[in-house]
Each structure stands twice: as C-alpha cells, then as structure tokens.
Design an enzyme around this catalytic site. Structure first.
Site, PDB file in Angstrom:
ATOM      1  N   ASP A 131       0.883  -1.170   0.000  1.00 52.94           N
ATOM      2  CA  ASP A 131       0.000   0.000   0.000  1.00 52.94           C
ATOM      3  C   ASP A 131       0.918   1.216   0.000  1.00 52.94           C
ATOM      4  O   ASP A 131       1.529   1.548   1.014  1.00 52.94           O
ATOM      5  CB  ASP A 131      -0.892  -0.035   1.251  1.00 52.94           C
ATOM      6  N   LYS A 185       2.968  11.547  -3.525  1.00 57.08           N
ATOM      7  CA  LYS A 185       1.956  10.848  -4.310  1.00 57.08           C
ATOM      8  C   LYS A 185       0.967  11.831  -4.948  1.00 57.08           C
ATOM      9  O   LYS A 185       0.355  11.540  -5.957  1.00 57.08           O
ATOM     10  CB  LYS A 185       1.228   9.858  -3.398  1.00 57.08           C
ATOM     11  N   GLU A 193      -6.881   0.586  -4.522  1.00 50.73           N
ATOM     12  CA  GLU A 193      -6.892   0.439  -3.065  1.00 50.73           C
ATOM     13  C   GLU A 193      -8.220  -0.109  -2.522  1.00 50.73           C
ATOM     14  O   GLU A 193      -8.207  -1.054  -1.728  1.00 50.73           O
ATOM     15  CB  GLU A 193      -6.553   1.788  -2.414  1.00 50.73           C
ATOM     16  N   ASP A 196     -12.939   5.061   2.111  1.00 55.67           N
ATOM     17  CA  ASP A 196     -11.514   5.198   2.429  1.00 55.67           C
ATOM     18  C   ASP A 196     -11.131   6.660   2.558  1.00 55.67           C
ATOM     19  O   ASP A 196     -11.034   7.379   1.565  1.00 55.67           O
ATOM     20  CB  ASP A 196     -10.684   4.516   1.323  1.00 55.67           C
TER      21      ASP A 196
HETATM   22 MG    MG Z   1      -4.522   4.701   1.992  1.00 52.36          MG
END
Ligand code: MG
Ligand code: ADP
Length: 534
Positions: free
Chosen positions: A8, A70, A171, A194
């Site tokens: 992850d 990111k 994800e 999420d």
């Molecule tokens: Mg995450």
C-alpha cells in the site's frame, strides 16, 4: 512457494504485507511499526532518510523533506492540481524535461517516481529482512481514481526500486479483497469508504461466487487528513497572529511545528474530548521576546471546524450509491479504510447514513496492504482463486471535430477490456488524421487529461466521410492503456502504448536503478546523529 509483497503506497503512510502459509501477515517496518510514513529526506551529507526518521527531522530540515509526493506523481508541473499541491508543500519543485515535476533537494533533482522508489525499496528491504529472503515480486495499490499517467509512473517507481511488479490494483478493491477472503460465501454488496491522509475514495463492490467486481467508484484526490490538519493549523495561526500582532507565514519552522501539533491534536481528539496544545518557544516577536503556544481544543469545536469536509465525503458517499442505482439498504457491508476513519464523527456519520455500524474488523491502516498481498498470492496460484474484475474510473476516447471528446471506453467498464469505434475524415482528400487520446469525463477535450497523440497518415484521397478509420482502445488489468488506429481499407495501423508525456525515459530509469543501488540509506544510529548535528 514464491512470496509476493502486497504494498500500500499511501500518500501519508505506506505498508507491506505478505501471505505466509495462507495467512496474510503485515511486516513490521520502521523500527517494529507496521506503517512507514511516506516521507523521504536528504541529510546534509547527501544520505537519504526514510520513514519516521525523515518525518521526525522535518521540522529542522523542512525544505529537504519530501512528503505527500503521491499528490504529484504522474502529473505535469503546470497542472493546476500540481500547483495547488505545491502551495501546501515546503519543498521546492520545478518543471523538468517534458514538463514533468522535478523535486529539487540540495541541488539535486529527483523525479517524483524516484522519491516513491526510495519508499518502495525500504518496504522491500524490511520484508526481506523479516523473512530473511529477498522478495522482489510485488502487487502495488493505487487510488481508484488514478489515471493512466499516474499508474505508469507507479510502474516506473517499482522498477527503480528493483521490484518485479506483478499487478497494480485499486486500493478499495484490495480492501474488499481482504474482507472478501475472510468472508467468502454469499453474494454481497460492499461499500468501501476510504479516508486517508490525502485522498478520499468511495467504491461499491459486488462480491459474488468468488468474484469481486467494482460496480462504481468515485472520490476526491484532494480531500484527506491533511485538510483536517489544515483547519486546526489555520485556527492556531490566526489565534497566535491575533494575540501577538505578528505574521507567522515566513517562519517555516514554526509552521511545520504547528502542522505536526495539529495532526497529533486531531489524532488525540479521536480518543479524548479535550486536548492540550503546548508549543514552547514557537517563534519570537520582533524585539526577540519568545512566543509560546498554550491552548486547548475541544472535540466539538474541532468537529465544527471540519463539518463541511466530512459533509463532502457523505455527499459523495450517497451520490455514489445513487449513481449505482442502489439504496443504502441494499449495501450488505460498509468497510472503513484509512486512518481518518478512526475519527468518531466520521464513523458516526457513516453509520447514520448506512443505517448500521460499519465494519472495521481488519485494521483500517493495514487492510489495503493485506488485500494486495492476497492478490499477489492469488496471482502465484497459491490462494483459492478470486477472479478480480475492476472498472475503469474515467471515460477514455479521442478528440473529434471542434475539440469534442468522443468516448470509446465509457467509465465503469470492467477491465481488462478492448473496445473499438469507427471514425471518418472531415475534409476531402484528407491525407492524415491526428489521434488525440484523452481520459476524463468532460464533453470537451480541454476539460480532460491528455494521454498522448499520434498520426495515422497516407490515407487514400477520397471525399470527406468516406475513409473509415477504426480506433481501438485496450486497457490491461493494471489499467494501462494501448490505442490503435487502423485504416479499415488498407489495413495500415498505428499503435501507441500510452505512456504519458512525463513518464521517464528508459535510460533515465536505468541511471536511477544504478544510482540507487549504490545509495547509502542511513542506518538508525547515523540518522539520529544527523538529526542532532543539523
Ligand atoms: Mg490509503
Ligand atoms: P494514506 O492512505 O493517505 O497514506 P492513512 O490511511 O495512513 O493515509 O491515513 C493517514 C491519515 O489518518 C492521517 O491524516 C492521519 O493523521 C490520520 N489518522 C491516523 N490515525 C488517526 C486517528 N486515530 N484519528 C484520526 N485520524 C487519524
């Protein structure tokens, strides 16, 4: 049995898991902790500090500390989203070749992929020493909303890190997989909510007969824990400026300390109703008198500061359910993922909206890595197989007359897939066509992300509208796109693997691989030294 890393690669924290004798195991990284802050810093002597060490020295070395990279990966420097991100980041970036973002640290330029590669390698090494065996096969996760360029960039990062990337998965899909394996059986619909440090993703999945299918995804790549931290930060700054009649904007160290305090206050408010914030010698007045911060924050005032942020997640949650033509009653399970979902208010609002308490049986910070590891194990044929079907998050297509966006593969199409559409010329005796490939949901080309372009030439001289050009789009299981245009009559064809204008060139990747093999990553002791001496 070959082991596969499930990684992850988070905006804020990264995590690695491995399936070991049928059990998904999360590997300790970074001094026995299970998550690695996605932070890379360069010390004075040029060594790289990674994870908690890098995060801890961020206060005194702010401009040489890279976090939230990111947010920049696979984006152009002049992309408005890049510029918006850069306004919140203390390190310096500039436009490199092809307009890609380059991070400038101590006079060295880093590709964003390179900084991500340092994190990936740290995770790989941690797993390697845990299992006492080098593991280089990996499955890496990305947000559901990542476009082709961003996925390509993650692929580059994995190569630089020396990983053999088996698959990129979304994800939320990974999270569902972690739950799906644990609760195989009947057909069920699952919503994955999420909320991480930098991104929000909401997905609806259908798990049926060994198949996990994403039936809808939505999200916001610029909504996460950091925005919540910012609310506390802003209130602390304006309070200090009001009380002391100063401007703190140029005092980077003070801002960084306030930012850290804001985050830890937020985290503590998940468990307590009142939190003390104390930062002695935070800054100084013009005459040199020190400024100390001493205050308290109550949970309910924090909740009102961030109410609109939470409201935005709830809004997207209900829109996504409606978009999938479902009602909340038809959702069998709601899974909470991401550190921010430990905020009581978030938990409560999800429960209220869904009508039942959401499940968080697998730790929300680790669940994505666990799912990736399970996927890795499946790809090696080691775990009872789940066919994993994903959907494409955006429309994909080409530009047509007048700058319009013509979709070839509509969003929410299950991948891998291949679809074709036939186009024709707009002028008499037109000799060539330019195929401009986009990804996005706007009807006009200007509102979308351009993935690349190429020319199909030597068309037969003919009146407009008579030459037929077949354009086919293929999306691999990783979500990577290939486009071909074919003159139907002559069979002449042009194909591109859409790599995006700012992915790295082959020789650049080779150089980075070589450089980082030699690279000295500071040991724990060294790093503590460099923190003290800086
Ligand atoms: Mg995450
Ligand atoms: P990402 O997926 O972006 O890497 P994570 O899932 O690791 O993010 O979540 C990180 C975010 O969660 C950070 O903003 C962090 O402050 C926040 N967070 C972590 N623990 C808690 C907690 N107990 N309560 C509230 N927020 C938390």
């Amino acid at each position: 049995m070959a082991r596969v890393l499930g990684i992850d690669l988070g905006t804020t924290n990264s995590c690695v898991a491995v399936v070991d004798s049928d059990t998904p195991l999360v590997d300790p990284v970074d001094n026995g902790r299970y998550t690695l802050p996605s932070v890379v810093a360069v010390a004075e002597d040029g060594r790289h500090l990674i994870g908690r060490l890098a995060k801890r020295q961020a206060v005194i070395n702010a401009e040489n500390t890279v976090f939230a990279a990111k947010r920049l990966i696979g984006r152009a420097f002049d992309d408005p989203q890049t510029q918006a991100a850069l306004r919140t980041l203390p390190y310096r970036c500039e436009a490199g070749e092809n307009g890609a973002v380059r991070i400038v640290i101590r006079d060295r330029r880093y590709a964003v992929q390179e900084s991500m590669a340092l994190l990936l390698r740290e995770l790989k090494d941690a797993a390697g020493s845990y299992f006492n065996e080098e593991i280089s096969k990996a499955v890496v996760t990305v947000p559901a909303y990542f476009n082709d360029k961003q996925r390509q960039a993650v692929k580059d990062a994995a190569r630089i890190a020396g990983l053999d990337l088996l698959r990129i998965i979304n994800e939320p899909t990974a999270a569902a997989l972690a739950y799906g394996v644990l609760q195989a059986g009947d057909e069920r619909r699952v919503a994955v909510f999420d909320l991480g440090g930098g991104t929000f993703d909401i997905s609806v999945l259908q798990i049926f007969d060994g198949t996990v299918e994403v039936i809808a995804t939505a999200g916001d790549a610029f909504l996460g824990g950091r925005d919540f931290d910012d609310r506390i930060l802003e209130s602390l700054i304006s309070r200090l400026e009001r009380e002391h009649g100063i401007s703190l904007q140029s005092d980077r160290n003070a801002i960084q300390r306030l930012r850290e305090a804001s985050e830890s206050t937020k985290i503590e408010l998940s468990d307590r109703n009142t939190v003390e914030v104390a930062l002695p010698f935070l800054s100084a007045r013009r005459d040199g008198t020190p400024i100390h911060l001493q205050t308290t924050l109550k949970r309910d005032s924090y909740e009102s500061m961030v109410a609109d942020l939470i409201e935005r997640t709830m809004q997207m949650f209900s829109e996504t359910i409606e978009g999938a033509k479902l009602t909340f009653a038809e959702i069998d399970e709601a899974i909470l993922v991401g550190g921010m979902t430990r905020t009581p208010r978030v938990h409560q609002q999800v429960a209220q909206m869904w009508g039942r308490p959401p499940s968080s049986g697998v730790h929300p910070d680790l669940v994505v890595a666990v799912g990736a590891a399970i996927q890795g194990s499946m790809l090696m044929g080691d775990t009872a197989n789940y066919v994993l079907l994903d959907v494409t998050p955006h429309n994909l297509g080409i530009m047509t007359l007048g700058g319009m966006a013509e979709t070839v593969i509509p969003k929410d199409t299950t991948i891998p897939t291949e679809l074709r559409k036939t186009f024709t010329t707009v002028r008499d005796n037109q000799e060539q066509v330019k195929i401009v490939v986009f990804q996005g949901d706007s009807r006009r080309i200007a509102g979308n992300e351009l993935l690349g372009e190429f020319v199909l030439s030597d068309l037969r001289p003919a009146p407009r509208g008579t030459v037929r050009i077949e354009v086919s789009f293929a999306i691999s299981a990783d979500g990577l796109v290939t486009v071909a245009a074919r003159d139907v009559e002559t069979g002449r064809e042009q194909t591109i693997q859409v790599t995006g204008s700012h992915s790295l060139e082959e020789d650049e990747i080779r150089r980075m691989i070589a450089e980082h093999q030699e690279d000295l990553v500071a040991t724990i002791d060294d790093a503590i030294d460099s923190v003290i001496s800086a």
